[in-house]
Design a protein around this motif. Structure first.
Motif, PDB file in Angstrom:
ATOM      1  N   ASP A  91       0.631  -0.981  -0.126  1.00 22.27           N
ATOM      2  CA  ASP A  91       0.014   0.155   0.066  1.00 22.27           C
ATOM      3  C   ASP A  91       0.958   0.901   0.201  1.00 22.27           C
ATOM      4  O   ASP A  91       1.309   1.806   0.595  1.00 22.27           O
ATOM      5  CB  ASP A  91      -1.245   0.115   0.838  1.00 22.27           C
ATOM      6  CG  ASP A  91      -1.832   1.377   1.267  1.00 22.27           C
ATOM      7  OD1 ASP A  91      -2.848   1.650   0.372  1.00 22.27           O
ATOM      8  OD2 ASP A  91      -1.696   2.222   2.241  1.00 22.27           O
ATOM      9  N   GLU A  92       0.985   1.685  -0.808  1.00 21.86           N
ATOM     10  CA  GLU A  92       1.795   3.213  -1.550  1.00 21.86           C
ATOM     11  C   GLU A  92       1.171   4.309   0.216  1.00 21.86           C
ATOM     12  O   GLU A  92       2.662   4.406  -0.048  1.00 21.86           O
ATOM     13  CB  GLU A  92       1.400   3.690  -2.350  1.00 21.86           C
ATOM     14  CG  GLU A  92       2.015   2.745  -4.050  1.00 21.86           C
ATOM     15  CD  GLU A  92       3.546   2.119  -3.392  1.00 21.86           C
ATOM     16  OE1 GLU A  92       4.167   2.694  -3.272  1.00 21.86           O
ATOM     17  OE2 GLU A  92       3.760   1.450  -4.218  1.00 21.86           O
ATOM     18  N   ASP A  93       0.412   4.265   0.345  1.00 22.97           N
ATOM     19  CA  ASP A  93       0.164   5.642   1.229  1.00 22.97           C
ATOM     20  C   ASP A  93       0.474   5.035   2.847  1.00 22.97           C
ATOM     21  O   ASP A  93       1.717   5.808   3.501  1.00 22.97           O
ATOM     22  CB  ASP A  93      -1.482   5.530   1.576  1.00 22.97           C
ATOM     23  CG  ASP A  93      -2.061   6.600   0.643  1.00 22.97           C
ATOM     24  OD1 ASP A  93      -0.948   7.312  -0.645  1.00 22.97           O
ATOM     25  OD2 ASP A  93      -3.142   6.610   0.451  1.00 22.97           O
ATOM     26  N   SER A  94       0.455   3.809   3.047  1.00 25.75           N
ATOM     27  CA  SER A  94       1.548   3.174   4.476  1.00 25.75           C
ATOM     28  C   SER A  94       2.336   2.802   3.646  1.00 25.75           C
ATOM     29  O   SER A  94       3.605   3.481   4.320  1.00 25.75           O
ATOM     30  CB  SER A  94       1.067   1.469   4.228  1.00 25.75           C
ATOM     31  OG  SER A  94      -0.617   1.399   4.622  1.00 25.75           O
ATOM     32  N   TRP A  95       3.472   2.850   2.753  1.00 23.79           N
ATOM     33  CA  TRP A  95       4.997   3.108   3.107  1.00 23.79           C
ATOM     34  C   TRP A  95       5.377   4.264   3.050  1.00 23.79           C
ATOM     35  O   TRP A  95       6.655   4.202   3.266  1.00 23.79           O
ATOM     36  CB  TRP A  95       4.842   2.124   0.931  1.00 23.79           C
ATOM     37  CG  TRP A  95       6.822   2.254   0.605  1.00 23.79           C
ATOM     38  CD1 TRP A  95       7.034   3.141  -0.305  1.00 23.79           C
ATOM     39  CD2 TRP A  95       7.708   2.196   1.430  1.00 23.79           C
ATOM     40  NE1 TRP A  95       8.883   2.656  -0.606  1.00 23.79           N
ATOM     41  CE2 TRP A  95       8.806   2.086   0.485  1.00 23.79           C
ATOM     42  CE3 TRP A  95       7.866   0.866   2.715  1.00 23.79           C
ATOM     43  CZ2 TRP A  95      10.138   2.047   1.033  1.00 23.79           C
ATOM     44  CZ3 TRP A  95       9.153   0.765   3.029  1.00 23.79           C
ATOM     45  CH2 TRP A  95      10.422   0.605   2.438  1.00 23.79           C
ATOM     46  N   ALA A  96       4.537   5.079   2.544  1.00 23.01           N
ATOM     47  CA  ALA A  96       4.910   6.569   2.126  1.00 23.01           C
ATOM     48  C   ALA A  96       4.986   7.020   3.664  1.00 23.01           C
ATOM     49  O   ALA A  96       5.825   7.556   4.197  1.00 23.01           O
ATOM     50  CB  ALA A  96       4.286   7.510   1.882  1.00 23.01           C
ATOM     51  N   PHE A  97       4.411   6.302   4.614  1.00 22.74           N
ATOM     52  CA  PHE A  97       4.233   6.697   5.703  1.00 22.74           C
ATOM     53  C   PHE A  97       5.173   6.083   6.750  1.00 22.74           C
ATOM     54  O   PHE A  97       5.928   6.979   7.207  1.00 22.74           O
ATOM     55  CB  PHE A  97       2.649   5.732   6.285  1.00 22.74           C
ATOM     56  CG  PHE A  97       2.426   6.677   8.359  1.00 22.74           C
ATOM     57  CD1 PHE A  97       2.356   7.575   8.733  1.00 22.74           C
ATOM     58  CD2 PHE A  97       2.547   5.503   8.830  1.00 22.74           C
ATOM     59  CE1 PHE A  97       2.507   7.448   9.840  1.00 22.74           C
ATOM     60  CE2 PHE A  97       2.916   5.346  10.661  1.00 22.74           C
ATOM     61  CZ  PHE A  97       2.176   6.799  10.472  1.00 22.74           C
ATOM     62  N   PRO A 124      -5.387   3.177   8.663  1.00 20.88           N
ATOM     63  CA  PRO A 124      -4.211   4.015  10.037  1.00 20.88           C
ATOM     64  C   PRO A 124      -4.438   3.929  11.026  1.00 20.88           C
ATOM     65  O   PRO A 124      -4.367   3.771  12.040  1.00 20.88           O
ATOM     66  CB  PRO A 124      -4.999   5.525   9.274  1.00 20.88           C
ATOM     67  CG  PRO A 124      -5.861   5.642   7.986  1.00 20.88           C
ATOM     68  CD  PRO A 124      -6.849   4.486   8.352  1.00 20.88           C
TER      69      PRO A 124
END
Length: 412
Positions: A91-97, A124
């Motif tokens: 999951d790209e948002d989770s990876w960015a976080f 999240p």
């Protein structure tokens, strides 16, 4: 709706720690009209694979806590993906976080925490690194949450309960949130029941406070029950909304453009650690002295030798002189002091922690208060004393009388 709950952790199955997730989740689901048929505790050894498959045949909803860390024995996400017939994807948002939070440490084993079953929705996690997620495996709604309570609890209340309400087509419930200080969680739940047993009360233990939720009946009736609860524990012990004692103190300092300093004995630096824990704390926190030995109280803070010798470290006089001394030393507008017995003392056969708090202000008479905390060991007394010091210093800055406030305090 029939539900099952799986709590994962070898420390649970070995009896090292007690499971609280199962009872919390079960209670809240039951309040929504969900029938919880089973709560299963499993070790971190892959046992979840067989158990999950069996429960999916009889459950409409399965909530799983734990097993989402970065190590090889954290298998929850891969087992859920296999049970749902899909693969794990990043999951790209989770990876960015994760990258923002961990930097280069996000690579390698930690990167597993950004992987979720394909087609599932991310929950999240603002208090940790592993997000939760939910989606369907066949006809069964599968929800996966991290194990640490400070991560699981808010995700469950903020995301999972609204999700279940939506699935069941239940109207959103009006729910009021409060913050409770110093009262033990078990005692708080007992007092809530006494205040109004017909309301739905929920508690969530957090660092230095307990979040309290109340729903049901009318707003007027909920407000009246909370007022009754506040009168039971005492002034400033129940506050509206999500707040902690430190933020309440900082708000008072900022409102008055004031600075603060601290002198500590039994808390061993915990007050100062908390006061410097936030970015920008140098704007209001000028300094501190950890004066554990009487000689430091005398030589650094200017506490009179006869005060120390006559009373030891447990006296209101000593607390006031410590607060005055550190304020003079640092030039702060306000100061607080903590001195007393960090370990349990005995009072009428009970383990207690006897603590004096001192408060000093540039335009105020210095004051002290005596608090006798129920003891669950040194750490509990230190934490309670720190919270009480912040609450009472904020009140002192606002012109209130700390001694008058604590005269009405119960269940500490």
């Amino acid at each position: 709706m029939k539900a099952s709950i799986i709590v994962i952790g070898t420390e649970l199955t070995r009896g090292i720690i007690q499971d609280k997730h199962g009872s919390l989740i079960s209670r809240e689901l039951t309040n929504l009209g969900v029938h919880v048929s089973e709560i299963v505790a499993l070790p971190d050894d892959g046992t979840i694979e067989a158990v999950l498959g069996a429960l999916m045949r009889s459950s409409d909803l399965i909530i799983i806590t734990g097993g989402l860390g970065p190590t090889s024995d954290d298998m929850t996400r891969s087992v859920i993906a296999e049970a749902a017939g899909c693969k794990l994807v990043r999951d790209e948002d989770s990876w960015a976080f994760l990258l923002e939070k961990l930097g280069d440490k996000a690579y390698g084993a930690n990167s597993r925490q950004a992987m979720i079953p394909e087609g599932f929705t991310v929950i999240p996690n603002s208090n940790g690194t592993a997000p939760g997620f939910y989606g369907y495996g066949g006809r069964t709604l599968l929800v996966s949450l991290p194990g640490p309570p400070r991560e699981m609890d808010p995700m469950f209340y903020d995301a999972v309960i609204p999700l279940v309400r939506s699935v069941l087509d239940l109207p959103d419930a009006e729910r009021d949130e409060y913050s409770s200080f110093i009262t033990a969680e078990a005692k708080l739940e007992e007092l809530c029941e006494a205040a109004d047993p017909s309301l739905e009360w929920g508690t969530r233990f957090q660092d230095y406070r307990i979040s309290l939720y109340v729903s049901g009946k009318s707003r007027k009736e909920r407000d009246e029950a909370v007022r009754k609860l506040s009168s039971m524990v005492g002034e400033h012990r129940i506050e509206k909304g999500s707040a902690d004692a430190l933020s309440i103190l900082i708000s008072s300092l900022k409102r008055h453009g004031a600075t603060v300093s601290a002198a500590e004995s039994c808390t061993g630096g915990l007050v100062s650690e908390r006061l410097t824990s936030l970015p920008g704390s140098s704007a209001f926190m000028l300094g501190s002295v950890t004066s554990y030995a009487p000689s430091v109280k005398e030589n650094v803070l200017g506490v009179r030798s006869e005060t120390v010798n006559a009373y030891g470290t447990v006296s209101g006089e000593c607390a006031i002189e410590m607060a005055d001394g550190v304020r003079k030393l640092t030039g702060s507008d306000y100061s607080l002091s903590v001195t007393g017995v960090a370990g349990p003392d005995k009072d009428e056969g009970k383990d207690i922690g006897t603590v004096y708090l001192g408060f000093s202000g540039k335009d105020r008479k210095s004051e002290s208060v005596l608090l006798r905390f129920s003891s669950w060991g040194r750490d509990s007394i230190r934490r309670k004393a720190t919270v009480a010091a912040f609450i009472l210093l904020a009140a002192y800055i606002e012109g209130e009388n700390p001694e008058s406030i604590v005269s009405g305090w119960n269940y500490i």
